[in-house]
Design a protein around this motif. Structure first.
Motif, PDB file in Angstrom:
ATOM      1  N   GLY A  65     -19.291  -9.639  29.662  1.00 14.65           N
ATOM      2  CA  GLY A  65     -18.410  -9.695  28.489  1.00 14.65           C
ATOM      3  C   GLY A  65     -18.361 -11.058  27.840  1.00 14.65           C
ATOM      4  O   GLY A  65     -19.351 -11.774  27.792  1.00 14.65           O
ATOM      5  N   HIS A 110     -22.484  -8.920  25.110  1.00 12.69           N
ATOM      6  CA  HIS A 110     -21.187  -8.453  25.604  1.00 12.69           C
ATOM      7  C   HIS A 110     -21.263  -6.951  25.920  1.00 12.69           C
ATOM      8  O   HIS A 110     -20.992  -6.518  27.043  1.00 12.69           O
ATOM      9  CB  HIS A 110     -20.121  -8.750  24.537  1.00 12.69           C
ATOM     10  N   HIS A 113     -13.783   0.808  28.629  1.00 15.01           N
ATOM     11  CA  HIS A 113     -13.487  -0.543  29.100  1.00 15.01           C
ATOM     12  C   HIS A 113     -12.627  -1.297  28.081  1.00 15.01           C
ATOM     13  O   HIS A 113     -11.702  -1.994  28.449  1.00 15.01           O
ATOM     14  CB  HIS A 113     -14.810  -1.274  29.339  1.00 15.01           C
ATOM     15  N   HIS A 114     -12.967  -1.160  26.811  1.00 13.53           N
ATOM     16  CA  HIS A 114     -12.180  -1.796  25.746  1.00 13.53           C
ATOM     17  C   HIS A 114     -11.331  -0.744  25.053  1.00 13.53           C
ATOM     18  O   HIS A 114     -11.816  -0.010  24.188  1.00 13.53           O
ATOM     19  CB  HIS A 114     -13.095  -2.446  24.696  1.00 13.53           C
ATOM     20  N   GLU A 125     -21.733  -4.759  29.683  1.00 14.65           N
ATOM     21  CA  GLU A 125     -20.550  -3.981  30.088  1.00 14.65           C
ATOM     22  C   GLU A 125     -20.756  -2.476  29.954  1.00 14.65           C
ATOM     23  O   GLU A 125     -19.792  -1.714  29.916  1.00 14.65           O
ATOM     24  CB  GLU A 125     -19.320  -4.461  29.292  1.00 14.65           C
TER      25      GLU A 125
HETATM   26 ZN   LIG Z   1     -15.506  -6.872  27.286  1.00 10.50          ZN
END
Ligand SMILES: [Zn+2]
Length: 258
Positions: free
Chosen positions: A184, A226, A66-67, A230
């Motif tokens: 997030g 966060h 995701h990141h 996620e």
């Molecule tokens: Zn995030």
């Protein structure tokens, strides 16, 4: 074991997540190109050094996160931890795929959809069955939380589901009513949730002004982490990739207290 070409996987992911629809803070899709075929993927929340090293030690051909990397506003120079991450990926021919907002927003695989499933939140739906959203890019979901009538009940529910103590601003006795959520670091979008009539806003992180906005609008605030909020979209996406291509996909949770 089945394999898929890197190109074919990138196209499928881009299409499935409608990646081109979003104006994002980072490039979405294949961020670093590695080997041309993929039979084993490690998924994770963030393409950290620890995740890369785990992927390489397990013989994976790609990480899907995701990141990802290359965030707007970051210095583009290749030094320090950034040099180390790139050297690690390139040195092992490891593909790095990152999907940020497209993975938050996806109506079934996305972080908001999956957080709702994990917490038992009931999204409001429009006449076509699409989730009712508000805020920038429609990133905030709206709905209710059956079985959690008060902020205190919801805190308990989140604690059990996510295995971490959430940060709460508000009276544990106040009614949950209409709930808004965005995974997030979406504390900056709380006002849009308040304007949409939310009584409680759930996101990952808080900032100093979050407390005052919550108190002054009487909106309950929950910062549930966060990372913790996620972890689920990327797992759902990984399951979809495994089902589509018959390749091996493993989720690795690199713990993060934030
Ligand atoms: Zn995030």
């Amino acid at each position: 074991m089945d394999q898929v070409s890197t190109r074919q996987l990138a196209t499928w992911l881009d299409n499935t997540l409608q990646a081109e629809r979003f104006r994002d803070y980072c490039p979405n899709g294949l961020q670093v190109e590695g080997k041309a075929t993929i039979g084993h993927i490690i998924t994770g929340v963030t393409a950290s050094q620890a995740l890369l090293e785990t992927a390489i030690s397990r013989g994976a051909d790609a990480v899907l996160v995701h990141h990802g990397w290359f965030w707007k506003g970051e210095s583009p120079v290749v030094r320090g931890p950034r040099r180390q991450r790139l050297a690690t990926a390139l040195g092992s021919d490891l593909n790095v795929f990152g999907y940020h907002l497209p993975l938050d927003a996806h109506p079934t695989l996305g972080n908001n959809a999956q957080l709702a499933r994990v917490l038992g939140l009931e999204p409001d739906r429009d006449a076509d069955g699409n989730p009712v959203t508000c805020g920038p890019e429609g990133l905030i979901w709206l709905g209710s939380c059956p079985g959690a009538n008060t902020l205190g009940d919801l805190r308990e529910k989140i604690y059990k589901a996510l295995q971490r103590v959430p940060l709460i601003v508000g009276d544990p006795q106040q009614k949950t009513g209409r709930v808004a959520w965005c995974t997030g670091a979406a504390q900056g979008m709380m006002e849009a949730a308040v304007d949409a009539g939310a009584h409680v806003y759930i996101t990952g992180e808080a900032s100093e002004p979050t407390t005052h906005l919550a108190r002054e609008t009487g909106t309950g605030f929950i910062g549930a982490g966060h990372h913790a909020t996620e972890r689920y979209g990327i797992q759902a996406l990984g399951d979809a990739v495994a089902a589509q291509f018959g390749i091996k996909v493993e989720f690795v949770d690199i713990d993060n207290p934030v």
